[in-house]
Design an enzyme around this catalytic site. Structure first.
Site, PDB file in Angstrom:
ATOM      1  N   HIS A   1      -9.590   1.173   4.833  1.00 18.51           N
ATOM      2  CA  HIS A   1      -8.331   1.407   5.566  1.00 18.51           C
ATOM      3  C   HIS A   1      -8.589   2.397   6.698  1.00 18.51           C
ATOM      4  O   HIS A   1      -9.397   3.327   6.540  1.00 18.51           O
ATOM      5  CB  HIS A   1      -7.274   1.945   4.596  1.00 18.51           C
ATOM      6  CG  HIS A   1      -5.897   1.904   5.185  1.00 18.51           C
ATOM      7  ND1 HIS A   1      -5.464   2.827   6.097  1.00 18.51           N
ATOM      8  CD2 HIS A   1      -4.875   1.018   5.023  1.00 18.51           C
ATOM      9  CE1 HIS A   1      -4.216   2.526   6.453  1.00 18.51           C
ATOM     10  NE2 HIS A   1      -3.849   1.439   5.827  1.00 18.51           N
TER      11      HIS A   1
ATOM     12  N   GLY B   1       2.463   2.545  11.140  1.00 12.91           N
ATOM     13  CA  GLY B   1       3.444   3.623  11.037  1.00 12.91           C
ATOM     14  C   GLY B   1       4.037   4.077  12.358  1.00 12.91           C
ATOM     15  O   GLY B   1       4.600   5.169  12.441  1.00 12.91           O
TER      16      GLY B   1
ATOM     17  N   ASN C   1       0.872  -1.180   0.000  1.00 10.31           N
ATOM     18  CA  ASN C   1       0.000   0.000   0.000  1.00 10.31           C
ATOM     19  C   ASN C   1       0.908   1.228   0.000  1.00 10.31           C
ATOM     20  O   ASN C   1       1.507   1.566   1.019  1.00 10.31           O
ATOM     21  CB  ASN C   1      -0.894  -0.021   1.248  1.00 10.31           C
ATOM     22  CG  ASN C   1      -1.749   1.227   1.368  1.00 10.31           C
ATOM     23  OD1 ASN C   1      -1.796   2.045   0.449  1.00 10.31           O
ATOM     24  ND2 ASN C   1      -2.424   1.380   2.499  1.00 10.31           N
TER      25      ASN C   1
ATOM     26  N   SER D   1       3.588  -1.627  10.694  1.00 14.25           N
ATOM     27  CA  SER D   1       4.993  -1.582  11.133  1.00 14.25           C
ATOM     28  C   SER D   1       5.801  -2.836  10.819  1.00 14.25           C
ATOM     29  O   SER D   1       6.709  -3.197  11.561  1.00 14.25           O
ATOM     30  CB  SER D   1       5.069  -1.275  12.635  1.00 14.25           C
ATOM     31  OG  SER D   1       4.628   0.047  12.875  1.00 14.25           O
TER      32      SER D   1
ATOM     33  N   LYS E   1       0.093   4.242  -0.287  1.00 14.12           N
ATOM     34  CA  LYS E   1      -0.586   5.417   0.292  1.00 14.12           C
ATOM     35  C   LYS E   1      -0.400   6.639  -0.611  1.00 14.12           C
ATOM     36  O   LYS E   1      -0.348   6.492  -1.823  1.00 14.12           O
ATOM     37  CB  LYS E   1      -0.087   5.656   1.720  1.00 14.12           C
ATOM     38  CG  LYS E   1      -0.222   4.387   2.571  1.00 14.12           C
ATOM     39  CD  LYS E   1      -0.037   4.621   4.038  1.00 14.12           C
ATOM     40  CE  LYS E   1      -0.230   3.301   4.792  1.00 14.12           C
ATOM     41  NZ  LYS E   1      -0.126   3.443   6.231  1.00 14.12           N
TER      42      LYS E   1
ATOM     43  N   GLU F   1      -5.246  -4.799  10.710  1.00 10.90           N
ATOM     44  CA  GLU F   1      -4.272  -3.720  10.903  1.00 10.90           C
ATOM     45  C   GLU F   1      -4.622  -2.948  12.173  1.00 10.90           C
ATOM     46  O   GLU F   1      -5.473  -2.044  12.130  1.00 10.90           O
ATOM     47  CB  GLU F   1      -4.316  -2.749   9.715  1.00 10.90           C
ATOM     48  CG  GLU F   1      -3.898  -3.335   8.400  1.00 10.90           C
ATOM     49  CD  GLU F   1      -3.329  -2.266   7.467  1.00 10.90           C
ATOM     50  OE1 GLU F   1      -2.155  -2.372   7.126  1.00 10.90           O
ATOM     51  OE2 GLU F   1      -4.048  -1.322   7.126  1.00 10.90           O
TER      52      GLU F   1
ATOM     53  N   GLU G   1      -6.982   4.813   7.645  1.00  5.23           N
ATOM     54  CA  GLU G   1      -6.717   6.211   7.275  1.00  5.23           C
ATOM     55  C   GLU G   1      -7.897   6.816   6.503  1.00  5.23           C
ATOM     56  O   GLU G   1      -8.050   8.035   6.458  1.00  5.23           O
ATOM     57  CB  GLU G   1      -5.397   6.289   6.481  1.00  5.23           C
ATOM     58  CG  GLU G   1      -4.210   6.087   7.415  1.00  5.23           C
ATOM     59  CD  GLU G   1      -2.962   5.533   6.766  1.00  5.23           C
ATOM     60  OE1 GLU G   1      -2.889   5.477   5.529  1.00  5.23           O
ATOM     61  OE2 GLU G   1      -2.049   5.150   7.527  1.00  5.23           O
TER      62      GLU G   1
ATOM     63  N   GLY H   1       3.070  -0.995   4.376  1.00  3.28           N
ATOM     64  CA  GLY H   1       2.963   0.434   4.082  1.00  3.28           C
ATOM     65  C   GLY H   1       4.345   0.971   3.733  1.00  3.28           C
ATOM     66  O   GLY H   1       4.877   0.733   2.653  1.00  3.28           O
ATOM     67  N   GLY H   2       4.944   1.685   4.690  1.00  3.80           N
ATOM     68  CA  GLY H   2       6.216   2.390   4.480  1.00  3.80           C
ATOM     69  C   GLY H   2       7.288   1.574   3.766  1.00  3.80           C
ATOM     70  O   GLY H   2       7.949   2.075   2.846  1.00  3.80           O
TER      71      GLY H   2
END
Ligand code: 13P
Length: 236
Positions: free
Chosen positions: A90, A161, A8, A197, A10, A155, A92, A217-218
């Site tokens: 999600h 994050g 993802n 994470s 983002k 999640e 977010e 993610g990141g």
């Protein structure tokens, strides 16, 4: 069953970064892993994927069957760009006001159009009761055909994050609860992913748990680290 790894991206990236990512992903050889890449809508066309283990996904979809819907993206538009998977619900997006009802509408729009929703659920705080997560699962799947195999991404919001990871026992407990819930609701099967994470130093302990894959993610923006994780899982 092959493990599933979803990236993802983002609201990140650029044409330049995605050109590098696509080049490396197209050369990647995996045996038994499915990879799904979910860029922002405007970059979908940069993802000319030539790797049979890799599919295209995106991060949202309209909840309305109505073309008078400024700023929304329809299923037929996504299909035209070879999208197969859609991240739905999600945290977010929930933070921006998306409610269970709209998430359920999005899930149904996906399923009615041959797209596979990746339904995100998770508790806000570590101290929250895990059963609230099961309610999110139930609401998202309301009135959907039982012959589908839902993909649920667990999640925990507090783990996204933040560098904070739940204990493997908690992930296993949640994964089992989700599977039991899905069975109780009448579906034959499901895929349960974990996200929050994950990085190259902790993915092994997570993948040893009872989950079917990861929602990253990141780390998905750091393509070499992403590939290291994919290979590590593929070789398990
Ligand atoms: P991080 O991997 O950056 O914690 O994000 C997880 C996530 O939200 C994936 O959807």
């Amino acid at each position: 069953m092959p493990k599933v790894i979803v990236a993802n991206y983002k609201m990140n990236g650029s044409k330049k970064l995605y050109a590098t990512i696509v080049k490396k992903i197209n050369k990647l050889k995996v045996m038994d892993t499915r990879i799904v890449l979910c860029p922002p809508f405007v970059y979908l066309d940069e993802f000319r994927l030539k790797n049979r283990s890799v599919s295209l996904g995106c991060q949202d979809i309209t909840n309305e069957d109505n073309s008078k819907s400024t700023g929304q993206i329809s299923p037929s538009m996504l299909l035209e760009f070879r999208v197969k998977y859609v991240i739905v619900g999600h945290s977010e997006r929930r933070k921006l006001g998306e409610k269970d009802e709209q998430i359920n509408e999005k899930v149904k729009i996906c399923l009615n159009n041959g797209l596979l929703p990746i339904i995100c659920v998770g508790e806000e705080k570590k101290s929250d009761k895990l059963d609230s997560v099961l309610l999110q699962v139930e609401q998202a799947l309301k009135s959907t055909p039982k012959d589908t195999s839902p993909i649920i991404a667990y999640e925990p919001v507090w783990a996204i994050g933040t560098g904070k990871l739940p204990e493997v026992a908690r992930i296993n407990r949640m994964s089992k609860k989700i599977r039991d819930k899905i069975r109780d609701l009448g579906y034959q099967n499901c895929v349960v992913l974990y996200g929050g994470s994950v990085n190259k130093d902790n993915f092994k302990e997570i993948i040893s748990s009872e989950i079917d894959g990861l929602l990253l993610g990141g780390v998905s923006l750091r393509i070499d680290e992403f590939i290291e994780i994919v290979k590590g899982i593929d070789n398990e």
